[in-house]
Design an enzyme around this catalytic site. Structure first.
Site, PDB file in Angstrom:
ATOM      1  N   GLN A   1     -21.942  42.000 -15.961  1.00 34.39           N
ATOM      2  CA  GLN A   1     -22.048  42.341 -14.549  1.00 34.39           C
ATOM      3  C   GLN A   1     -22.697  43.719 -14.468  1.00 34.39           C
ATOM      4  O   GLN A   1     -22.456  44.589 -15.314  1.00 34.39           O
ATOM      5  CB  GLN A   1     -20.676  42.365 -13.879  1.00 34.39           C
ATOM      6  N   SER A   2     -23.500  43.956 -13.438  1.00 37.59           N
ATOM      7  CA  SER A   2     -24.336  45.165 -13.417  1.00 37.59           C
ATOM      8  C   SER A   2     -23.540  46.436 -13.184  1.00 37.59           C
ATOM      9  O   SER A   2     -23.829  47.477 -13.777  1.00 37.59           O
ATOM     10  CB  SER A   2     -25.427  45.036 -12.339  1.00 37.59           C
ATOM     11  N   THR A   3     -22.524  46.390 -12.326  1.00 35.29           N
ATOM     12  CA  THR A   3     -21.788  47.602 -11.964  1.00 35.29           C
ATOM     13  C   THR A   3     -20.294  47.334 -12.003  1.00 35.29           C
ATOM     14  O   THR A   3     -19.847  46.176 -11.865  1.00 35.29           O
ATOM     15  CB  THR A   3     -22.183  48.076 -10.548  1.00 35.29           C
TER      16      THR A   3
END
Length: 686
Positions: free
Chosen positions: A21-23
């Site tokens: 997941q990016s963040t």
């Protein structure tokens, strides 16, 4: 139903599921996406992989896929594929594995070489198959394009607000957003006073480092607003540093301007992000007078120009620089009249002093050529001092009054800041006392903590009060004794103040920079200095070239001839006295002494006064007595009666008597005087 692309060779190796997941915010909010990624393990089980041989790599949760740098999980996956341990690589989407085409195609190449399959939510792909490789390549390109579109969309909104000057950015200390959304000054008056003092001190000293020293000498603390959660907006005070002062001086928001695009961020080959500052002319959006500030935009530009001149980087920026401690009066103001480059300063020790030399070595450093020219600066600095005294004499009274007003204003500002700090310490101590008095006496845990806090605040208040009194007394003593005396001396006699050894070289250089734009030097048979004053006026000074040490110490021919003439009738001490009375001086303007005259006589092979008298027939008393066959008393009697000359060849004990002109007449006269004394009656005393 098992996919036909999955063979027994693939099943012999392990399956790897990559989750990302990016963040961190997406991990908390987008939980369904994370569950969907973990659910891909069921797809691998249906293809024939046992659950214990399905490896889940979720080390990169909360990390962006734009670069492979700092993604340990992705690097682990690549290494497992390269070693042939992976039979299949699974990811919910291509964007989960990589958002960068370079990283994605590198993974595809390794999977094709190792015979590893790739699985996503749409199906299973074999990188060795051209059609599958084409589809995977298109998906990787679309994933990268999607990231570009998202960034462009967000950046477009930011730029649109920045074009109007309405983009809200975190303000520096001393500025705060008001209720109406406009940026204004910090409501704390002490914060405003410290920032104004920083700009005023920089304008006076011309150096960020000197500004820091000024704040430290005055005992001023620098404010800081916290941005971390829980303490956001809290004000603390710390010791001022050079980096903080430079940040304040370089920040255009203190000039009331909205600026966007001051920096440029680029990725290097190793994946690291490098942020560089852009020059002022390349800033994207600049809106002067966008909000209230501490200084004007013109003053901000002047500060940036001065900071650029003070830069210590090699090159043209170093041509001027801030004033230094050295005695070179024209440091940073000298230009070479031959090549036009800026001349630097070197120092050498001579006669127990530090003397400057102005050197042009621009071509020597950059092109390996000889030094263009070098000029000793002692005589040049003295000539510039004389010129400044001539220029400053009519303006002495006005300058003294202006300096007095600035000093009084500076003392008032500093005292107000100290009082504000003392008042802040008193308020915190009073607040701690009120908290203690409101607490329940039976709750000892709370009361003990509040009492300890009250004691610490009281100690801080006492320390602040003691420091305030010490600083105030020290400053008052300096103003009343030192500064006022200097101002009175400036009004009465500026040349004496200028030549006062107690005046620092920095102060003299600042005066020079106020009046002199630059000085161009040309060295031929003489040194020609073209002085360009502030406002455009010019002056030309012509100075003789300083002689080498040997020639400078050599006695001039006219002085040597005079010494040779005076030694005929005078001793070395008498010759030194006559030379000093006539205004002659030796090397370094030193007075003549008997010892110096004797040294000059020995060096130039001149006869001493005694030798010259001996050559003329003079002789000591005992030698002349034996030569004339008379007694010493007779020779003294002849000298007392004026019949015999006497000359001193040194001290009074070393005198020579001249030869008599007629020895027979002298002896006859001595006999007559002796008979006369014998025939005279003897008086008796009754």
């Amino acid at each position: 139903m098992p996919d036909l692309k999955v063979t027994s060779a693939h099943l012999e190796r392990d399956a790897y599921l990559y989750i990302r997941q990016s963040t961190p915010r997406q991990i908390i909010e987008n939980t369904e996406s994370t569950l969907r990624q973990y659910a891909l393990r069921e797809r691998a089980v249906t293809y024939g992989w046992p659950l214990e041989r399905i490896h889940v790599i979720d080390n990169d949760l909360g990390k962006s896929g734009a670069q492979a740098q700092h993604r340990d999980g992705f690097q682990l996956l690549v290494s497992e594929v390269a070693m042939g341990k992976a039979g299949i690589v699974m990811g919910l989407e291509v964007s989960r594995l990589a958002r960068n085409s370079a990283d994605w195609h590198r993974l595809l190449e390794l999977c094709a070489m190792a015979g590893t399959l790739i699985l996503d939510q749409d199906g299973t792909y074999d990188p060795t198959c051209f059609n599958d490789r084409l589809v995977l390549g298109l998906k990787g390109t679309m994933s990268e394009a999607e990231l570009h579109i998202l960034k462009a969309r967000m950046r477009g909104g930011i730029l649109n607000k920045a074009r109007r000057g309405e983009l809200e950015m975190s303000p520096p200390v001393g500025l705060m957003y008001q209720e109406n959304g406009k940026l204004g000054l910090d409501p704390d008056a002490s914060v405003q006073a410290v920032l104004r003092m920083v700009f005023d001190a920089f304008e006076r000293t011309g150096s960020a480092l000197q500004t820091v020293r000024k704040l430290l000498d005055e005992g001023i603390r620098f404010p800081c607003r916290h941005r971390c959660p829980g303490k956001e907006g809290d004000l603390t005070w710390s010791i001022p540093t050079h980096s903080r002062v430079r940040q304040v001086l370089r920040n255009p928001r203190y000039a009331g301007a909205f600026v966007y695009g001051r920096t440029r961020a680029r990725h290097s080959a190793d994946g690291r992000l490098h942020v560089t500052s852009r020059p002022l002319t390349e800033w994207l959006h600049v809106f002067p007078e966008n909000h209230v500030g501490y200084i004007t935009w013109d003053r901000y530009l002047a500060n940036q120009q001065r900071l650029a001149q003070n830069a210590t980087a090699f090159g043209k920026q170093r041509s001027s620089g801030p004033v230094r401690e050295g005695p070179a009066l024209l440091q940073g103001r000298v230009l070479c009249g031959v090549c036009g480059a800026s001349m630097t300063v070197r120092y050498y020790h001579a006669y127990g002093m530090l003397l400057p030399v102005y050197v042009c070595h621009e071509d020597a450093v950059r092109k390996a050529r000889p030094i263009c020219q070098d000029i000793r600066g002692g005589g040049l600095d003295r000539a510039i001092s004389v010129l400044l005294i001539e220029l400053m004499t009519p303006m002495t009274v006005d300058i003294a009054l202006a300096v007095q007003q600035k000093i009084d204003a500076r003392v008032g500002e500093t005292d107000a800041l100290r009082r504000a700090q003392l008042e802040r310490a008193r308020y915190e101590a009073e607040l701690a006392r009120r908290r203690y008095m409101k607490a329940d006496p039976d709750n000892r845990l709370v009361v003990n903590n509040l009492e300890a806090e009250w004691n610490s605040k009281l100690q801080a208040h006492l320390a602040a009060q003691e420091e305030y009194e010490q600083q105030t007394q020290a400053q008052r003593r300096v103003i009343e004794t030192d500064t006022r005396q200097k101002l009175l001396s400036l009004i009465e006699d500026f040349p004496r103040v200028w030549n006062d050894p107690a005046v620092q070289s920095r102060d003299r250089k600042r005066i020079v920079r106020l009046l002199v734009e630059d000085v161009t030097l040309i060295k031929t048979d003489v040194v020609t200095a073209h002085v360009r004053l502030r406002g455009g006026a010019t002056r030309t000074l012509t100075l003789p070239i300083p002689l080498p040490a040997g020639l400078a110490r050599k006695t001039p021919p006219e002085v040597l001839a005079l010494i040779d003439q005076l030694l005929d009738t005078h001793t070395e001490l008498q010759v030194a006295t006559i030379l000093n009375e006539r205004g002659f001086r030796g090397d370094r303007e030193i007075l003549f002494t008997g010892y110096r005259v004797a040294r000059i006589r020995d060096v130039y092979k001149l006869k001493s006064c005694r030798r010259r008298l001996l050559d003329q027939g003079f002789a000591p008393l005992n030698v002349l007595r034996r030569r004339l066959q008379v007694s010493q008393s007779t020779i003294r009697n002849w000298w007392l009666r004026g019949l015999l000359p006497r000359r001193y060849s040194g001290s009074k004990a070393r005198c020579l008597y001249g030869p008599p002109q007629n020895l027979d007449e002298l002896k006859a006269a001595s006999k007559r005087s002796m008979y006369a004394r014998k025939s005279s009656p003897i008086k008796t005393v009754e």
